[in-house]
Scaffold this motif. Structure first.
Motif, short mmCIF file in Angstrom:
data_model
loop_
_atom_site.label_atom_id
_atom_site.label_comp_id
_atom_site.label_asym_id
_atom_site.label_seq_id
_atom_site.Cartn_x
_atom_site.Cartn_y
_atom_site.Cartn_z
N THR A 140 0.83 -1.21 0.00
CA THR A 140 0.00 0.00 0.00
C THR A 140 0.86 1.26 0.00
OG1 THR A 140 -0.16 0.18 2.43
CG2 THR A 140 -1.76 -1.25 1.31
N ALA A 141 2.07 1.18 0.56
CA ALA A 141 2.95 2.34 0.63
C ALA A 141 3.46 2.76 -0.74
CB ALA A 141 4.12 2.06 1.56
N VAL A 142 3.40 1.88 -1.72
CA VAL A 142 3.90 2.20 -3.07
C VAL A 142 2.79 2.16 -4.11
CG1 VAL A 142 6.22 1.38 -2.51
CG2 VAL A 142 4.58 -0.19 -3.54
N GLY A 143 1.55 2.00 -3.69
CA GLY A 143 0.44 2.05 -4.63
C GLY A 143 0.07 0.75 -5.29
N THR A 144 0.73 -0.36 -4.94
CA THR A 144 0.35 -1.66 -5.51
C THR A 144 -1.05 -2.04 -5.04
OG1 THR A 144 2.68 -2.34 -5.45
CG2 THR A 144 1.03 -4.07 -5.74
N LEU A 145 -1.37 -1.73 -3.80
CA LEU A 145 -2.70 -1.97 -3.23
C LEU A 145 -3.24 -0.67 -2.65
CD1 LEU A 145 -2.05 -5.31 -1.30
CD2 LEU A 145 -3.43 -5.06 -3.37
N GLU A 146 -4.53 -0.59 -2.58
CA GLU A 146 -5.14 0.54 -1.91
C GLU A 146 -5.27 0.24 -0.41
OE1 GLU A 146 -5.86 3.76 -2.66
OE2 GLU A 146 -4.58 3.09 -4.30
N PHE A 147 -5.31 1.29 0.38
CA PHE A 147 -5.23 1.14 1.83
C PHE A 147 -6.36 0.29 2.40
CE2 PHE A 147 -3.28 5.35 0.89
CZ PHE A 147 -1.98 5.00 1.19
N ARG A 148 -7.57 0.45 1.88
CA ARG A 148 -8.71 -0.27 2.46
C ARG A 148 -8.64 -1.78 2.21
NH1 ARG A 148 -12.40 2.92 4.68
NH2 ARG A 148 -12.43 5.12 4.09
N THR A 149 -7.80 -2.21 1.29
CA THR A 149 -7.69 -3.65 1.04
C THR A 149 -6.99 -4.39 2.17
OG1 THR A 149 -5.60 -3.41 -0.18
CG2 THR A 149 -7.64 -3.26 -1.46
N VAL A 150 -6.29 -3.65 3.04
CA VAL A 150 -5.60 -4.31 4.15
C VAL A 150 -6.26 -4.01 5.49
CG1 VAL A 150 -3.40 -4.30 2.92
CG2 VAL A 150 -3.94 -2.40 4.46
N LEU A 151 -7.46 -3.42 5.45
CA LEU A 151 -8.16 -3.06 6.67
C LEU A 151 -9.39 -3.94 6.87
CD1 LEU A 151 -8.16 0.85 6.60
CD2 LEU A 151 -6.50 -0.69 7.64
N GLU A 152 -9.70 -4.20 8.15
CA GLU A 152 -10.91 -4.91 8.52
C GLU A 152 -11.54 -4.15 9.69
OE1 GLU A 152 -12.05 -7.46 6.97
OE2 GLU A 152 -10.37 -8.48 6.00
N PRO A 153 -12.67 -3.47 9.50
CA PRO A 153 -13.32 -2.75 10.61
C PRO A 153 -13.73 -3.72 11.72
CG PRO A 153 -14.23 -2.06 8.50
CD PRO A 153 -13.37 -3.26 8.22
N VAL A 154 -13.39 -3.39 12.95
CA VAL A 154 -13.67 -4.32 14.05
C VAL A 154 -15.17 -4.42 14.33
CG1 VAL A 154 -11.43 -3.96 15.14
CG2 VAL A 154 -13.36 -2.51 15.81
N ARG A 155 -15.93 -3.38 14.02
CA ARG A 155 -17.37 -3.42 14.29
C ARG A 155 -18.09 -4.43 13.41
NH1 ARG A 155 -19.42 0.19 17.86
NH2 ARG A 155 -18.12 1.98 18.43
N ARG A 156 -17.48 -4.85 12.32
CA ARG A 156 -18.11 -5.88 11.49
C ARG A 156 -18.18 -7.23 12.19
NH1 ARG A 156 -15.76 -4.67 5.39
NH2 ARG A 156 -17.05 -2.82 5.00
N LEU A 157 -17.39 -7.39 13.24
CA LEU A 157 -17.47 -8.62 14.03
C LEU A 157 -18.57 -8.54 15.09
CD1 LEU A 157 -13.69 -9.46 14.60
CD2 LEU A 157 -15.23 -10.35 12.86
N ASN A 158 -19.26 -7.40 15.12
CA ASN A 158 -20.40 -7.21 16.04
C ASN A 158 -20.05 -7.48 17.50
OD1 ASN A 158 -22.26 -6.56 13.93
ND2 ASN A 158 -22.34 -8.76 13.43
N PRO A 159 -19.01 -6.82 18.02
CA PRO A 159 -18.78 -6.96 19.47
C PRO A 159 -19.94 -6.33 20.23
CG PRO A 159 -17.46 -5.17 18.57
CD PRO A 159 -18.09 -5.85 17.39
N ASP A 160 -20.15 -6.77 21.46
CA ASP A 160 -21.22 -6.17 22.26
C ASP A 160 -20.96 -4.68 22.50
OD1 ASP A 160 -23.04 -8.55 23.30
OD2 ASP A 160 -20.96 -9.23 23.28
N LYS A 161 -19.69 -4.34 22.66
CA LYS A 161 -19.30 -2.93 22.75
C LYS A 161 -17.89 -2.78 22.19
CE LYS A 161 -21.92 -1.13 26.71
NZ LYS A 161 -22.53 -2.33 27.29
N PHE A 162 -17.67 -1.63 21.56
CA PHE A 162 -16.32 -1.25 21.15
C PHE A 162 -16.04 0.14 21.69
CE2 PHE A 162 -13.76 1.26 18.09
CZ PHE A 162 -12.52 0.68 18.37
N HIS A 163 -14.95 0.28 22.42
CA HIS A 163 -14.54 1.57 22.97
C HIS A 163 -13.22 1.97 22.30
CE1 HIS A 163 -17.70 0.98 25.77
NE2 HIS A 163 -17.06 0.12 26.55
N GLN A 164 -13.22 3.10 21.60
CA GLN A 164 -12.00 3.55 20.94
C GLN A 164 -11.16 4.35 21.94
OE1 GLN A 164 -12.46 4.96 16.98
NE2 GLN A 164 -10.48 5.99 16.93
N GLY A 165 -10.10 3.75 22.40
CA GLY A 165 -9.25 4.40 23.38
C GLY A 165 -8.11 3.49 23.79
N TRP A 166 -7.24 4.03 24.64
CA TRP A 166 -6.10 3.27 25.17
C TRP A 166 -6.41 2.81 26.60
CZ3 TRP A 166 -5.22 7.86 22.42
CH2 TRP A 166 -4.45 7.74 21.26
#
Length: 522
Positions: A98-124
């Motif tokens: 993705t850093a050189v344009g062979t792939l687009e960025f979203r092809t290496v991403l998986e949104p965690v909410r698609r796994l339907n957790p009971d809750k997701f908190h964005q934080g450390w």
């Protein structure tokens, strides 16, 4: 009429929405909790419609370990809560593409909410009270902060920083999978000026920087000396990440940029620096030598036994850097970009947890997390990957003595780069973290975490070398050249987490092959 529980919930919501720090802490940490924390503020265990209790499992981290464990846990048996500063999983083996344009960025991403957790908190996760089973969380609502390694390190490693809004989350079972940070070894200027390659924000920054360097070098006001600096791409680290990025960058220049900037090709240089006597130390000599031969043919220079001691901006060339290398004395090397891919350091949360003592319920003994003295990782047992603790008065004793005093911290597990399994010296790789996640989820689902030990199955190591060639090594075979490249792409494609990415990854590979890589800047 409002119930006490409702009033408590309203107060907690107001604290979070107004971003005022909550005042649950006293001088000793997470004490004096006035009301149960977050989201309804009830006991951690919840009841299903048929009255059966569901234990709350909180997972810290959305990397290979955390995301894999969330994916494998049975939602009918557990209330699954994920806490992570970023809302997605990154398929890191394809990040260099993705850093050189062979792939687009979203092809290496998986949104965690698609796994339907009971809750997701964005934080450390900022702190953990093991005796009360409470996690203190710092909210992350800053766009782009979690996706850039340099910004994350600046934010998390600064003890004097102003923290974000804080809130608490209870757990019945806790899975620590926070991963690790890039190790800079205290070298001056690395954190401030080098580019890391651990997240999509890093890859996007690198892509923009590469194309900016070529555009500036193409200007008529740029001198030849400045062009040499701008188009010198320095990669620090001779492991698979550094080698694969150098190979991908070489492909971008050879296949695409040479058509756009033919007059600049004489100024282009790619150099890989490493302190070790050879690169790719996880491969045997035959395969490592083959890789070096491929790089030499492609014009990529590999310099081993070279120690970088400083990175600083070049005052005479805007956008350039100066590298001081021990072997060159006072002479500095100019570069347009430095990509840093060497070494790991422990997450600040792990360092914080290992430094404090606590008491396990039912015991008056002060305990410490059992720490591996070499890596700094939390030591777990092989049966269930449960976190080990030792008496605080054993901290100064030998590792052998500590091991004899180690016991299990109830309901707390640790997987991934932030851990070390007692008696096993496994590398901090995606393969290990993924297998640990699958094992732990399966054992928790079956309720037999202490019955079956974790066993790592080495599926082999692969590295792309550019120009449709790669090397592969496993316990049963070795492979190099085009066939290894086919295996490399097939393996990573099948390991992609979702059907969506299994389709989009080969699609963009085909687009890049037919029409060239994307060289737009945005």
């Amino acid at each position: 009429m409002a119930t006490p529980q409702m009033s408590c919930a309203v107060r907690a919501s107001r604290r979070l929405l107004t971003r005022n720090p909550v005042t649950f802490l006293n001088s000793s940490g997470l004490d004096n909790l006035r009301c149960l924390s977050y989201g309804g503020l009830r006991a951690a265990s919840t009841s299903t419609s048929n009255g059966r209790k569901k234990e709350r499992v909180v997972i810290l981290g959305s990397g290979w370990a955390g995301y894999g464990c969330l994916r494998g846990l049975d939602p009918n048996k557990y209330e699954r809560i994920l806490i992570s500063p970023r809302s997605y999983f990154v398929f890191t083996p394809l990040l260099a593409g993705t850093a050189v344009g062979t792939l687009e960025f979203r092809t290496v991403l998986e949104p965690v909410r698609r796994l339907n957790p009971d809750k997701f908190h964005q934080g450390w996760a900022d702190d953990i009270d093991f005796s009360r089973k409470i996690i203190r969380v710092e909210a992350n609502i800053t766009d782009g902060l979690a996706s850039r390694t340099r910004l994350v390190m600046k934010h998390r490693l600064d003890d004097n920083r102003e923290k974000g809004a804080m809130f608490d989350v209870e757990y019945d079972k806790l899975i620590i999978a926070v991963g690790s940070y890039s190790q800079t070894f205290g070298i001056e200027g690395v954190r401030e000026h080098a580019n890391f390659l651990r997240d999509v924000g890093d890859a996007r920054k690198i892509r923009i920087k590469i194309l900016q360097s070529f555009e500036k070098a193409a200007l008529p006001i740029t001198t030849d000396e400045e062009r040499k600096k701008l188009l010198h791409f320095a990669v620090v680290g001779g492991g698979p990440t550094g080698i694969e990025f150098a190979a991908e960058l070489h492909d971008l220049i050879r296949d695409d940029l040479v058509k756009t900037y033919p007059e600049l090709m004489k100024f282009v240089a790619i150099t890989v620096y490493d302190v070790a006597p050879k690169v790719l130390p996880m491969f045997d000599k035959t395969l490592a030598d083959y890789a070096m031969d491929r790089f030499a043919r492609g014009g990529i220079e590999v310099k081993t036994r070279h120690h970088l001691t400083r990175v600083r901006p070049d005052e005479q060339c805007e956008g350039c850097l100066k590298l001081r290398i021990k072997e060159y004395g006072d002479e500095e090397v100019g570069a347009g970009i430095v990509v840093w891919s060497t070494g790991l350091m422990q997450n600040p949360l792990i360092q914080k947890l290992e430094a404090k003592s606590f008491k396990i319920p039912g015991s008056d003994t002060e305990m410490l997390l059992h720490r591996n003295p070499k890596t700094g990782g939390i030591i777990t047992d092989a049966n269930g990957l449960r976190v080990n603790v030792i008496p605080s008065d054993a901290a100064a004793e030998s590792p052998e003595f500590q091991q004899g005093k180690a016991s299990i911290l109830p309901d707390v597990y640790a997987i991934g780069d932030c851990t070390m399994i007692s008696g096993l010296g496994l590398p901090a790789t995606a393969q290990v973290a993924s297998q640990q996640a699958s094992y732990l989820a399966k054992r928790l689902n079956k309720g037999d975490v202490d019955q079956k030990p974790f066993k790592f199955k080495n599926l082999g190591t692969m590295t792309y070398l550019g120009n449709w060639t790669a090397i592969h090594q496993s316990e049963i075979d070795e492979m190099k050249g085009w066939m290894a490249w086919v295996l490399w792409r097939t393996a990573y494609l099948t390991r992609s987490m979702s059907i969506r990415n299994k389709i989009t990854v080969p699609f963009y590979w085909a687009i890049s092959w037919l029409f060239g890589r994307d060289i737009s800047r945005f």
